[in-house]
Structure formats: structure tokens, C-alpha cells
Scaffold this motif. Sequence first.
Motif, PDB file in Angstrom:
ATOM      1  N   LEU A   1       0.861  -1.171   0.000  1.00  0.00           N
ATOM      2  CA  LEU A   1       0.000   0.000   0.000  1.00  0.00           C
ATOM      3  C   LEU A   1       0.904   1.229   0.000  1.00  0.00           C
ATOM      4  CD1 LEU A   1      -2.907   1.044   0.198  1.00  0.00           C
ATOM      5  CD2 LEU A   1      -2.673   0.955   2.677  1.00  0.00           C
ATOM      6  N   PRO A   2       0.950   1.991  -1.085  1.00  0.00           N
ATOM      7  CA  PRO A   2       1.875   3.126  -1.148  1.00  0.00           C
ATOM      8  C   PRO A   2       1.848   4.085   0.047  1.00  0.00           C
ATOM      9  CG  PRO A   2       1.039   2.694  -3.312  1.00  0.00           C
ATOM     10  CD  PRO A   2       0.279   1.782  -2.359  1.00  0.00           C
ATOM     11  N   PRO A   3       0.666   4.426   0.624  1.00  0.00           N
ATOM     12  CA  PRO A   3       0.731   5.311   1.791  1.00  0.00           C
ATOM     13  C   PRO A   3       1.390   4.663   3.015  1.00  0.00           C
ATOM     14  CG  PRO A   3      -1.477   5.332   0.842  1.00  0.00           C
ATOM     15  CD  PRO A   3      -0.708   4.234   0.170  1.00  0.00           C
ATOM     16  N   ASN A   4       1.390   3.331   3.067  1.00  0.00           N
ATOM     17  CA  ASN A   4       2.017   2.603   4.172  1.00  0.00           C
ATOM     18  C   ASN A   4       2.568   1.278   3.647  1.00  0.00           C
ATOM     19  OD1 ASN A   4       2.839   1.309   6.461  1.00  0.00           O
ATOM     20  ND2 ASN A   4       0.927   1.563   7.572  1.00  0.00           N
ATOM     21  N   ILE A  10      -3.776  -6.552  -1.538  1.00  0.00           N
ATOM     22  CA  ILE A  10      -3.980  -7.457  -2.671  1.00  0.00           C
ATOM     23  C   ILE A  10      -5.054  -6.905  -3.597  1.00  0.00           C
ATOM     24  CG2 ILE A  10      -4.667  -9.762  -3.379  1.00  0.00           C
ATOM     25  CD1 ILE A  10      -3.500 -10.791  -0.744  1.00  0.00           C
ATOM     26  N   LYS A  11      -4.666  -6.615  -4.825  1.00  0.00           N
ATOM     27  CA  LYS A  11      -5.565  -6.136  -5.866  1.00  0.00           C
ATOM     28  C   LYS A  11      -5.119  -6.767  -7.186  1.00  0.00           C
ATOM     29  CE  LYS A  11      -7.742  -3.261  -3.182  1.00  0.00           C
ATOM     30  NZ  LYS A  11      -9.112  -3.505  -2.794  1.00  0.00           N
ATOM     31  N   GLY A  94      -9.587  -3.529  -7.506  1.00  0.00           N
ATOM     32  CA  GLY A  94     -10.172  -4.616  -6.736  1.00  0.00           C
ATOM     33  C   GLY A  94     -11.255  -5.328  -7.525  1.00  0.00           C
ATOM     34  N   ASP A  95     -11.544  -6.566  -7.135  1.00  0.00           N
ATOM     35  CA  ASP A  95     -12.600  -7.335  -7.797  1.00  0.00           C
ATOM     36  C   ASP A  95     -13.992  -6.812  -7.459  1.00  0.00           C
ATOM     37  OD1 ASP A  95     -10.736  -8.974  -8.994  1.00  0.00           O
ATOM     38  OD2 ASP A  95     -10.862 -10.508  -7.445  1.00  0.00           O
ATOM     39  N   ASN A  96     -14.150  -6.181  -6.305  1.00  0.00           N
ATOM     40  CA  ASN A  96     -15.410  -5.567  -5.929  1.00  0.00           C
ATOM     41  C   ASN A  96     -15.362  -4.129  -6.444  1.00  0.00           C
ATOM     42  OD1 ASN A  96     -17.659  -4.465  -4.766  1.00  0.00           O
ATOM     43  ND2 ASN A  96     -17.298  -5.349  -2.748  1.00  0.00           N
ATOM     44  N   ARG A  97     -15.732  -3.945  -7.675  1.00  0.00           N
ATOM     45  CA  ARG A  97     -15.455  -2.711  -8.401  1.00  0.00           C
ATOM     46  C   ARG A  97     -16.067  -1.455  -7.810  1.00  0.00           C
ATOM     47  NH1 ARG A  97     -13.220  -4.140 -13.445  1.00  0.00           N
ATOM     48  NH2 ARG A  97     -11.650  -5.637 -12.797  1.00  0.00           N
ATOM     49  N   ASN A  98     -17.207  -1.556  -7.123  1.00  0.00           N
ATOM     50  CA  ASN A  98     -17.837  -0.349  -6.590  1.00  0.00           C
ATOM     51  C   ASN A  98     -17.526  -0.139  -5.114  1.00  0.00           C
ATOM     52  OD1 ASN A  98     -18.886  -0.089  -9.117  1.00  0.00           O
ATOM     53  ND2 ASN A  98     -20.906  -0.823  -8.578  1.00  0.00           N
ATOM     54  N   ASN A  99     -16.693  -0.969  -4.551  1.00  0.00           N
ATOM     55  CA  ASN A  99     -16.354  -0.839  -3.134  1.00  0.00           C
ATOM     56  C   ASN A  99     -14.902  -1.257  -2.945  1.00  0.00           C
ATOM     57  OD1 ASN A  99     -16.603  -0.377  -0.413  1.00  0.00           O
ATOM     58  ND2 ASN A  99     -17.562  -2.342   0.017  1.00  0.00           N
ATOM     59  N   SER A 100     -13.994  -0.604  -3.643  1.00  0.00           N
ATOM     60  CA  SER A 100     -12.582  -0.958  -3.578  1.00  0.00           C
ATOM     61  C   SER A 100     -11.729   0.294  -3.671  1.00  0.00           C
ATOM     62  CB  SER A 100     -12.228  -1.901  -4.732  1.00  0.00           C
ATOM     63  OG  SER A 100     -10.849  -2.194  -4.708  1.00  0.00           O
ATOM     64  N   LYS A 101     -10.900   0.513  -2.674  1.00  0.00           N
ATOM     65  CA  LYS A 101      -9.913   1.601  -2.758  1.00  0.00           C
ATOM     66  C   LYS A 101      -8.747   1.050  -3.564  1.00  0.00           C
ATOM     67  CE  LYS A 101     -11.614   4.878  -0.146  1.00  0.00           C
ATOM     68  NZ  LYS A 101     -11.203   6.150   0.305  1.00  0.00           N
ATOM     69  N   ASP A 102      -8.560   1.576  -4.745  1.00  0.00           N
ATOM     70  CA  ASP A 102      -7.528   1.050  -5.628  1.00  0.00           C
ATOM     71  C   ASP A 102      -6.889   2.191  -6.405  1.00  0.00           C
ATOM     72  OD1 ASP A 102      -9.459   1.539  -7.687  1.00  0.00           O
ATOM     73  OD2 ASP A 102     -10.267  -0.472  -7.427  1.00  0.00           O
ATOM     74  N   SER A 103      -6.247   1.891  -7.500  1.00  0.00           N
ATOM     75  CA  SER A 103      -5.500   2.915  -8.243  1.00  0.00           C
ATOM     76  C   SER A 103      -6.379   3.990  -8.852  1.00  0.00           C
ATOM     77  CB  SER A 103      -4.649   2.259  -9.333  1.00  0.00           C
ATOM     78  OG  SER A 103      -3.624   1.489  -8.759  1.00  0.00           O
ATOM     79  N   ARG A 104      -7.680   3.784  -8.900  1.00  0.00           N
ATOM     80  CA  ARG A 104      -8.571   4.834  -9.401  1.00  0.00           C
ATOM     81  C   ARG A 104      -8.615   6.024  -8.448  1.00  0.00           C
ATOM     82  NH1 ARG A 104     -13.796   1.311 -10.085  1.00  0.00           N
ATOM     83  NH2 ARG A 104     -12.849   0.403  -8.232  1.00  0.00           N
ATOM     84  N   GLU A 108      -6.642  10.479  -2.467  1.00  0.00           N
ATOM     85  CA  GLU A 108      -7.059  10.186  -1.098  1.00  0.00           C
ATOM     86  C   GLU A 108      -5.878   9.639  -0.320  1.00  0.00           C
ATOM     87  OE1 GLU A 108     -10.726   8.049  -0.782  1.00  0.00           O
ATOM     88  OE2 GLU A 108     -11.562   9.068  -2.535  1.00  0.00           O
ATOM     89  N   ILE A 109      -5.729  10.099   0.898  1.00  0.00           N
ATOM     90  CA  ILE A 109      -4.555   9.773   1.717  1.00  0.00           C
ATOM     91  C   ILE A 109      -4.387   8.279   1.939  1.00  0.00           C
ATOM     92  CG2 ILE A 109      -3.583  10.028   4.037  1.00  0.00           C
ATOM     93  CD1 ILE A 109      -4.783  12.865   4.045  1.00  0.00           C
ATOM     94  N   ASP A 110      -5.486   7.545   2.157  1.00  0.00           N
ATOM     95  CA  ASP A 110      -5.381   6.123   2.479  1.00  0.00           C
ATOM     96  C   ASP A 110      -5.534   5.209   1.272  1.00  0.00           C
ATOM     97  OD1 ASP A 110      -8.055   6.755   2.110  1.00  0.00           O
ATOM     98  OD2 ASP A 110      -8.767   5.423   3.694  1.00  0.00           O
ATOM     99  N   ALA A 111      -5.571   5.766   0.072  1.00  0.00           N
ATOM    100  CA  ALA A 111      -5.763   4.967  -1.137  1.00  0.00           C
ATOM    101  C   ALA A 111      -4.432   4.747  -1.844  1.00  0.00           C
ATOM    102  CB  ALA A 111      -6.745   5.660  -2.070  1.00  0.00           C
ATOM    103  N   PRO A 112      -4.320   3.653  -2.584  1.00  0.00           N
ATOM    104  CA  PRO A 112      -3.040   3.334  -3.219  1.00  0.00           C
ATOM    105  C   PRO A 112      -2.604   4.257  -4.333  1.00  0.00           C
ATOM    106  CG  PRO A 112      -4.601   1.518  -3.478  1.00  0.00           C
ATOM    107  CD  PRO A 112      -5.299   2.608  -2.759  1.00  0.00           C
TER     108      PRO A 112
END
Length: 147
Positions: A1-4, A10-11, A94-104, A108-112
Amino acid sequence: LPPNPKINYIKGLIGLPGDRIRVTENNQLYVNDQPMPQQPGPPYSGPKQDVWNYVGAPTAFEQLDAKRHQIMFSQGSAKTGEWVVPAGHYFFMGDNRNNSKDSRFQDEIDAPGFVPAENLVGKAVRIWLNLDTRDGPLWRRIGNAIN
């Protein structure tokens, strides 16, 4: 996770350096202006479906090059946009496309956001342990293959 970087995240790998990624309002994924084929799948019935309110969420099978995998569209709207993956970075979703903090999620501070090459650890192949405390451990998932 880039912020940490101490957190393994896993994505699914979607884009390589230089790739143009686009996600439309109807959750269609494009890589370098090519749509990634999706075929409707069965309604979701998986771990913690009732805890997360995923009962009956629509799914699809998406083809990324030679890899076919299942994705889910839970409640919520698609995170849409277009991104060009910078040199030395990768784009994950993420596989859960509408509920995934990912590269999109770039701002956001806690997003990759884009993941730098030095943050890559390896490919996840099996579930080692699942200790989600909301509903207790899912022991039956230990050792299952990750596709």
C-alpha cells in the motif's frame, strides 16, 4: 500500500507503465482503448455476503488478456475516469469494483493510487489466514487458491 508500505494490499493488476486505463459509468474497463470483455455472472454468494450487504450483488466474468476472473458490482456507483500509468508504476483494481480503494483513487490519503514498482511484493496465490473480526474467522477459506 503506497501510503504505508508495511501493509500488504492485494488487488488485480490492470495496467503497466504507459497504459491508458478508462472506467465508464457502467463499469466497463478499457485498457489502451480496448474494452475488456465482460460476461454476466451469477448473483454474488460468497463469504460474508450478509455482513457486507452483498446478497445478490451482480457479478461478471472479465477477460484481461489470457486471464478470466470474476468481478462484483456491489452497491454504490462506479469510480469512473481515465488514467495514464506513469513510468515505474502500475495500476491495480479490486474485484469488488464499486467498493474498492484502488488505483482509481489518486488523491485520497489512504488509497493506493499508482503503485511504484519498488512496492510490489509478489503474486498472491492462496489465502493464508482470514481474521475479519466482524463475523469471526473464516477458517474454511484457508488454503483456497486466489484466481
